[in-house]
Design an enzyme around this catalytic site. Sequence first.
Site, PDB file in Angstrom:
ATOM      1  N   SER A  40      10.169   5.186   8.209  1.00 22.25           N
ATOM      2  CA  SER A  40       9.361   3.453   7.499  1.00 22.25           C
ATOM      3  C   SER A  40       9.247   4.333   5.911  1.00 22.25           C
ATOM      4  O   SER A  40       9.013   3.320   5.232  1.00 22.25           O
ATOM      5  CB  SER A  40       7.938   3.921   8.084  1.00 22.25           C
ATOM      6  OG  SER A  40       7.309   4.542   7.806  1.00 22.25           O
ATOM      7  N   LYS A  47       7.612  -1.842   3.480  1.00 24.11           N
ATOM      8  CA  LYS A  47       6.526  -2.781   2.478  1.00 24.11           C
ATOM      9  C   LYS A  47       7.210  -3.843   1.959  1.00 24.11           C
ATOM     10  O   LYS A  47       6.442  -5.032   1.581  1.00 24.11           O
ATOM     11  CB  LYS A  47       5.500  -1.835   1.699  1.00 24.11           C
ATOM     12  CG  LYS A  47       4.603  -1.039   3.048  1.00 24.11           C
ATOM     13  CD  LYS A  47       3.766  -1.310   3.607  1.00 24.11           C
ATOM     14  CE  LYS A  47       2.887  -0.785   4.681  1.00 24.11           C
ATOM     15  NZ  LYS A  47       1.863  -1.216   4.887  1.00 24.11           N
TER      16      LYS A  47
END
Length: 521
Positions: free
Chosen positions: A322, A65
């Site tokens: 992720s 992110k």
Amino acid sequence: MSAVVTSRPESADNADHDLLRRTLGARVYDVARESPLEPAPLLSARLGQQVLLKREDQQPVFSFKLRGAYNKMVSLDAAQRARGVIAASAGNHAQGVALAAAKLGMRAVIVMPVTAPQVKIDAVRRLGGAWVEVVLAGDSYSDAQAEAARLQAEHGYSFVHPFDDPDVIAGQATVGMEILRQHPGPLHAIFVPVGGGGLLAGVAAYVKALRPEIKVIGVQTVDSDAMARSLETGTRVTLDEVGLFADGTAVKQVGTETFALCQRHVDAMLRVDTDAICAAIRDVFQDTRSVPEPSGALALAGLKQYAAEHGLRDETLVAIVSGANMNFDRLRFVAERAEVGEQREAVFAVTIPEERGSFLRFCTALGQRAITEFNYRIGDAAQAHIFVGIQIRSRDEREALTAAFHAQGFGVLDLTDDELAKLHLRHMIGGRSPLAHDELLYRFEFPERPGALTRFLGHMHPDWNISLFHYRNHGADYGRILVGIQVPSDERAMFQSFLRTLGYPHWDESESPAYRLLLGA
């Protein structure tokens, strides 16, 4: 698997070209690193594929992110930086914004749902330091976003969207850029976790621009599948509720821009359940000795499902890991559910006659299969109801076990897919029983190997009834069981002789206050 229906508006070419330009110029490497694309040898051998893991869990904030967050914030002009920024996030985007704010010397207000893991909240405060203010509001990302919109309107902050912004999408697209650079050879598919769609949209748009033959497949949880539903219906769907286990992808509505990009470039969407995610977390750990968060293992769960459904052999498949912002207290739950998610544990409720020797006959019927859990409390003079977990190799073996139980005349209920049983009832079997007279309570330890539990039961004196039994395989060298045994007072000396003959370490818990209060007859 749901196929994606594609459409191409007149402005699509311009939008795709603009995103490609933004991706090539993205300034993510001021804070991010090019994460490795690593083989998963154990899983590859098991699946018969070459499985590669894109290790975004190794970023400074343990998530991809920060790429999009920093790329957006570094593009703001001087006036916007002076006013500061605001963001809404379940945790990982918040950490990216916090790190970027500290790097750029920019004030940031970050609104997080109250359900965000504490490890992520603490990390945001640590990474941002004096530059960041954390506000907790609502139960989901959408609730936090609404509060952030209110604060933005009140104070004039610049909003740093976690997914629905061209610069954020371009920052996330650099993950796809790296994958193609790191693996220029044949590649069947890339699996991408999906919440609001920023990572999926960016990776899909970039990959399809350069290597259109590679499939890009999004993966969501069954209870947070806004993108899958939106692509199926052709319009953005708003979910009433979202699941919170995979909190990083718990989004009620996907973005306008991410939806349009996914419509044009995503090949398919997959949905996976909690057990499959837990199994994928274990797979990552076994191959890398790292522990991804649930959303971080989402793509790998989808990869495994896709490979099984399509009968693939010797293909190269990439899963984006992720994030790794895992709450430590979730690990117990993950470990318990991983066996079921991998179809390695079947869970049954079995009814057997309440008579001496029934336990041993039941275990003998299992053959050499390992028992992972055994819960029982006497409650009926005629029948015994057992909760049992059994190690299996495939779903077909569940059916074979059911048939074997029926052949013995036992009643059986397959609870492997029963959420109530797996989450709650397995821990609630027990209680007081008026039938448990002359009961002694003992803890035993025995070497943990296949058949050990059956051998233990085989040593039990046939004249003593088992009135309580609890066993759970914890992966240790020694198995630990709790047993209630009904021994008349005039046979206690014989029982002590039996314990010495048995030779297993044991502890008398018959006077335990907790036992007397909760289980004693």
